[in-house]
Design a protein around this motif. Structure first.
Motif, mmCIF file in Angstrom:
data_model
loop_
_atom_site.group_PDB
_atom_site.id
_atom_site.type_symbol
_atom_site.label_atom_id
_atom_site.label_comp_id
_atom_site.label_asym_id
_atom_site.label_seq_id
_atom_site.Cartn_x
_atom_site.Cartn_y
_atom_site.Cartn_z
ATOM 1 N N LEU A 1 0.823 -1.205 0.000
ATOM 2 C CA LEU A 1 0.000 0.000 0.000
ATOM 3 C C LEU A 1 0.867 1.268 0.000
ATOM 4 O O LEU A 1 0.594 2.234 -0.715
ATOM 5 C CB LEU A 1 -0.917 -0.017 1.235
ATOM 6 N N CYS A 2 1.942 1.217 0.796
ATOM 7 C CA CYS A 2 2.815 2.389 0.887
ATOM 8 C C CYS A 2 3.451 2.696 -0.465
ATOM 9 O O CYS A 2 3.502 3.840 -0.901
ATOM 10 C CB CYS A 2 3.875 2.178 1.956
ATOM 11 N N ALA A 3 3.909 1.646 -1.136
ATOM 12 C CA ALA A 3 4.571 1.845 -2.429
ATOM 13 C C ALA A 3 3.607 2.466 -3.426
ATOM 14 O O ALA A 3 3.974 3.340 -4.220
ATOM 15 C CB ALA A 3 5.099 0.516 -2.955
ATOM 16 N N LYS A 4 2.335 2.038 -3.335
ATOM 17 C CA LYS A 4 1.325 2.583 -4.241
ATOM 18 C C LYS A 4 1.044 4.049 -3.921
ATOM 19 O O LYS A 4 0.784 4.860 -4.799
ATOM 20 C CB LYS A 4 0.030 1.767 -4.114
ATOM 21 N N THR A 5 1.076 4.368 -2.630
ATOM 22 C CA THR A 5 0.716 5.716 -2.207
ATOM 23 C C THR A 5 1.829 6.725 -2.442
ATOM 24 O O THR A 5 1.567 7.898 -2.719
ATOM 25 C CB THR A 5 0.366 5.715 -0.696
ATOM 26 N N CYS A 6 3.059 6.274 -2.334
ATOM 27 C CA CYS A 6 4.193 7.197 -2.414
ATOM 28 C C CYS A 6 4.155 8.008 -3.701
ATOM 29 O O CYS A 6 4.161 7.458 -4.803
ATOM 30 C CB CYS A 6 5.517 6.432 -2.330
ATOM 31 N N PRO A 7 4.103 9.357 -3.574
ATOM 32 C CA PRO A 7 3.959 10.185 -4.771
ATOM 33 C C PRO A 7 5.223 10.234 -5.632
ATOM 34 O O PRO A 7 5.161 10.622 -6.793
ATOM 35 C CB PRO A 7 3.626 11.567 -4.204
ATOM 36 N N SER B 1 10.173 0.547 -2.538
ATOM 37 C CA SER B 1 10.189 -0.631 -3.405
ATOM 38 C C SER B 1 10.174 -1.895 -2.544
ATOM 39 O O SER B 1 10.423 -1.854 -1.330
ATOM 40 C CB SER B 1 11.442 -0.609 -4.282
ATOM 41 N N GLY B 2 9.901 -3.029 -3.155
ATOM 42 C CA GLY B 2 9.854 -4.291 -2.424
ATOM 43 C C GLY B 2 8.908 -5.261 -3.115
ATOM 44 O O GLY B 2 8.069 -4.857 -3.915
ATOM 45 N N MET C 1 3.318 6.619 5.931
ATOM 46 C CA MET C 1 3.079 6.350 7.341
ATOM 47 C C MET C 1 1.593 6.394 7.659
ATOM 48 O O MET C 1 1.080 5.580 8.416
ATOM 49 C CB MET C 1 3.830 7.384 8.170
ATOM 50 N N SER C 2 0.890 7.358 7.042
ATOM 51 C CA SER C 2 -0.519 7.476 7.384
ATOM 52 C C SER C 2 -1.377 6.388 6.727
ATOM 53 O O SER C 2 -2.474 6.124 7.202
ATOM 54 C CB SER C 2 -1.045 8.882 7.054
#
Ligand code: FMN
Ligand code: FES
Lengths: 163, 596
Positions: free
Chosen positions: B553-559, B564-565, B585-586
């Motif tokens: 989810l974080c990777a998708k959200t990161c603008p 990566s991972g 983080m949120s």
């Protein structure tokens, strides 16, 4: 209603009558311009350009002087504003208790930055430096209501109450 | 005849109102009627008790039982148990945060025990919208005494002798100021009450205006008599609608009773008071800007002299004082200067109201004798720091003041001791900060405030504060340079010496005092590119811990695609790409991302 005002340009006449009424209260009073503008803004929610021009003419004050005032004081607005005015406190007490996070969360939720109005005119988002309820920090005001001890979780439910 | 055996005081100050005190009051009215107690129990709406943290507050007399955080749902129980059966509702009583001890009585609570409430004496005990209640507690006695038993000279002398100093910030001796305005010969003079309360973090003036408005009117009228003025203005900030409403009610009632208007107390003295609403500009708290604003102009300060006492509002001699200053006057006249002098220190007499806010357990208003230590205020009255955190600093005096560190907690507080350590009494706002507060960020916060409130008339303030803010901003963003600290100090000195009004002259204070006491934090930001408190966003380092389940989810959200991972495995953040927006983080459902 007065019949004379019911012509094709009736709307405008009626507006002028309202402004005239405000102005008449301050005839001969010193330092009247600020209270006059405050009353007009209470009527329209902002200060329309043509009305300011009318006031300038009636009070015999240069329009530049009126603009000088309006842009000096943060209370005055030259653009239409939303039905509900949100003022998120960014005073010291609120700052140290996370007022900025609250502001960011609302900005995100409404999709507008502070100082702007949502497209549907439902909300105008502003910041304010202390509403004097620091004991309840972080605080915001919506219209006349003060909401304190805010957390980002509480925001949606509060905003929902204002249509 | 009906015999009232109990009074239920419900606080209707701004704090309690926003916590729902109106509903509580209505519930009491309803419930008392329903239980048939309407002839025995009276519900009274009062002003602020100062203990806003625990609102809505309800106090039941004659016992003085103090209920905190009362909701409308609690009301039937209080009425049934306390008012009908005489048993306190223990679960709603106040508990001391440090000891967890249950304290039933108002007067036994630590928050109130160390206080000495003179200015706030009636805030929270009388109904501010009823002049009779003010008169019942001795209201307008001071005005009566001044007008019928004293000459204007004697009034000025008494105030001089009392040692009262201006509560609006500067601490100028009030009696002396009055004597200047008195000496000015003119057929027209004005009295102005400065209720602009612009310091973001102070609300004592608001509470007095809302809780005891007649006291201000009385103080102003006494001043008018002393200096020979027949007209007064109260300049209130528009952000205080309740205060404005209560002042209007009070003026109307005082006029109807003959305490304002013509020939007051048959003495031949006339005095009327107008209200002017501010329009949102901090600089309008400065006296010359304030008068320009009343005159309907842009609220810009002008150089002094001439001082207002010589040429003030519309060019006429004017005496301007703060709300709390005027609130001190009636009691000085009634009880005499000698009585007043027993409170306080040698050079700072009387009491001061402080607004306790920030990371402290008991936020609210505390009125204490001058000379008390900061430690007593923060720990004894304020109940210590929130959540067992460590104290770092206390900011006093708002945008013109400074931050004091732990070592100075035992300093006796008065005007002169504070100035000596680089802070200032200011309005009396105390903002307590704990270990999680970044002092560079605090300095930036205040400078940002003064910079945006600078009226732009003089260059040092308009340009200087802007440049200082730029430097602070770059320091907090990890772009600080060698020599920035010295540059800040140099600019601060120049601005202080050359700005036109108090706003610019004091604007560098928050920077100077944090540099003085927390220099190491500045150095950490500049040299190590590190924010010790973890506040400055741009310096934060986000890391993904082993709590990561690899949901992606974080990777998708990161603008900026810094994460990566592979799915179902721990992801990583590329620090070189990360823009520290905190979005990852949120969204993380597993709280696997930390910021440090
Ligand atoms: C930028 C600035 C803001 C001020 N704001 C206030 C204010 O909000 N309230 C106030 O009473 N005094 C304020 N003052 C101080 C006033 O100029 C003035 O000294 C004060 O009202 C005098 O009253 P006192 O002698 O009773 O303190 C401010 C001063 C400056 C320079
Ligand atoms: S600082 Fe936010 S209410 Fe005072």
């Amino acid at each position: 209603m007065d019949l004379e005002n019911k012509c094709c340009c009736g709307g405008e006449n009626k507006e002028k009558a309202q402004i005239d009424e405000i102005l008449s209260k301050y005839v001969g009073k010193k330092g009247a311009l600020i209270p006059v503008l405050q009353e007009i803004q209470a009527l329209y929610n902002y200060l329309p350009k043509d009305i300011l021009e009318y006031v300038a003419e009636k009070m015999n004050i240069p329009i530049s002087q009126i603009y000088g005032l309006v842009t000096f004081y943060s209370q005055f607005h030259l653009n239409p504003r939303g039905r509900n005015i949100i003022r998120v406190c960014q005073g010291t007490a609120c700052h140290v208790r996370g007022g900025k996070v609250i502001l960011q969360a609302i900005e995100k939720q409404l999709g507008i930055k502070a100082g702007h109005t949502t497209e549907d005119l439902r909300f105008t988002l502003e910041t304010i430096a202390c509403v004097g309820a620091c004991g309840l920090a972080p605080v915001m005001q919506i219209n006349e209501d003060t909401h304190g001890r805010l957390t980002t979780e509480k925001l949606s439910a509060i905003l929902d109450r204002y249509k | 005849m009906q015999h009232i055996r109990a009074h239920v005081l419900v606080c209707a100050g701004t704090g309690c109102k926003s916590a729902g005190s109106k509903e509580v009051e209505l519930a009491f009215q309803r419930e008392i009627k329903a239980q048939g107690l309407a002839d025995e129990v009276m519900v009274v709406e009062t002003g602020c008790h100062g203990f806003c943290e625990y609102g809505p507050l309800v106090i039941v007399y004659p016992e003085g039982t103090f209920y905190s955080r009362v909701t409308a749902e609690d009301v039937p129980e209080i009425v049934e148990s306390h008012l009908l059966k005489g048993r306190m509702v223990e679960r709603l009583l106040y508990h001391e945060p440090m000891t967890h001890e249950m304290i039933p009585k108002y007067s036994d609570i630590n928050f109130y025990k160390k206080q000495h409430r003179l200015v706030l004496a009636h805030c929270g005990t009388i109904n501010p919208e009823q002049i009779e209640e003010y008169i019942a507690v001795g209201g307008y006695e001071g005005l009566g005494k001044a007008l019928t038993l004293m000459t204007p000279e004697e009034v000025v002398e008494e105030v001089k002798k009392s040692g009262l100093r201006g509560r609006g910030g500067g601490g100028f001796p009030t009696g002396l100021k009055w004597s200047f305005a008195k000496q000015s010969v003119n057929d027209k003079k004005y009295v102005i009450c400065n209720a602009d309360e612009g310091d973001p973090g102070a609300f004592m003036d608001r509470s007095v205006l809302e809780g005891d408005p007649h006291k201000i009117l009385e103080g102003m009228a006494i001043c008018g008599y002393a200096i020979g003025a027949d007209e007064g203005y109260i300049y209130v900030r528009a952000e205080y609608p309740l205060a404005i409403k209560r002042l209007r009610v009070a003026i109307e009632q005082a006029e109807a009773m003959g305490f304002l208007g013509e020939n007051i107390f048959s003495s031949g003295f006339n005095f009327q008071i107008h209200i002017k609403e501010g329009a949102g500009a901090f600089v309008c708290g400065e006296e010359t800007a304030l008068m320009a604003s009343i005159e309907g102009k842009r609220g810009m300060p002008r150089p002094r002299p001439p001082f207002p006492a010589v040429s003030g509002l519309w060019g006429k001699p004017t005496n301007i004082n703060n709300v709390e200053t005027f609130a001190n006057v009636p009691q000085i006249i009634v009880n005499g200067a000698d009585w007043y002098c027993q409170f306080g220190t040698e050079k700072s007499k009387g009491t001061k109201v402080f607004a306790l806010t920030g990371k402290i357990n008991n936020t609210g208003l505390a009125e204490v004798p001058m000379g008390i230590t900061m430690r007593e205020i923060i720990y004894d009255i304020g109940g210590g720091i929130n959540n067992g955190k460590k104290f770092k600093a206390v900011q006093i005096g708002g945008p013109s003041g400074g931050c004091l560190p732990e070592e100075l907690l035992d300093l006796p507080i008065d005007y002169d001791s504070l100035t000596a350590v680089g802070a200032m009494m200011g309005s009396g706002g105390l903002v307590v900060m704990d270990e999680d507060t970044c002092m560079v960020d605090v300095a930036k916060f205040f400078l940002n405030f003064t910079q945006s409130e600078s009226c732009g008339k003089c260059t040092p303030c308009r340009e200087g504060t802007k440049r200082m803010l730029e430097i602070l901003t770059r320091i907090t963003e990890g772009q600080g340079r060698e020599g920035d600290i010295e540059l800040l100090e140099n600019m601060a000195k120049n601005i202080k010496e050359t700005a036109l009004c108090g706003l610019g002259q004091t604007a560098p204070n928050p920077v100077l005092s944090t540099l003085k006491y927390f220099r190491n934090e500045y150095e950490a930001h500049i040299k190590e590119k590190r924010c010790p408190a973890g506040v400055c966003e741009k310096m934060a380092v986000y890391t993904i811990t082993d709590k990561c389940k690899g949901c992606g989810l974080c990777a998708k959200t990161c603008p900026v695609k810094a994460i990566s991972g592979t799915l179902k495995q721990q992801h990583v953040i590329d620090q070189a790409i990360c823009i520290k927006c905190g979005a990852c983080m949120s969204v993380c459902p597993f709280k696997a991302i930390t910021k440090g």
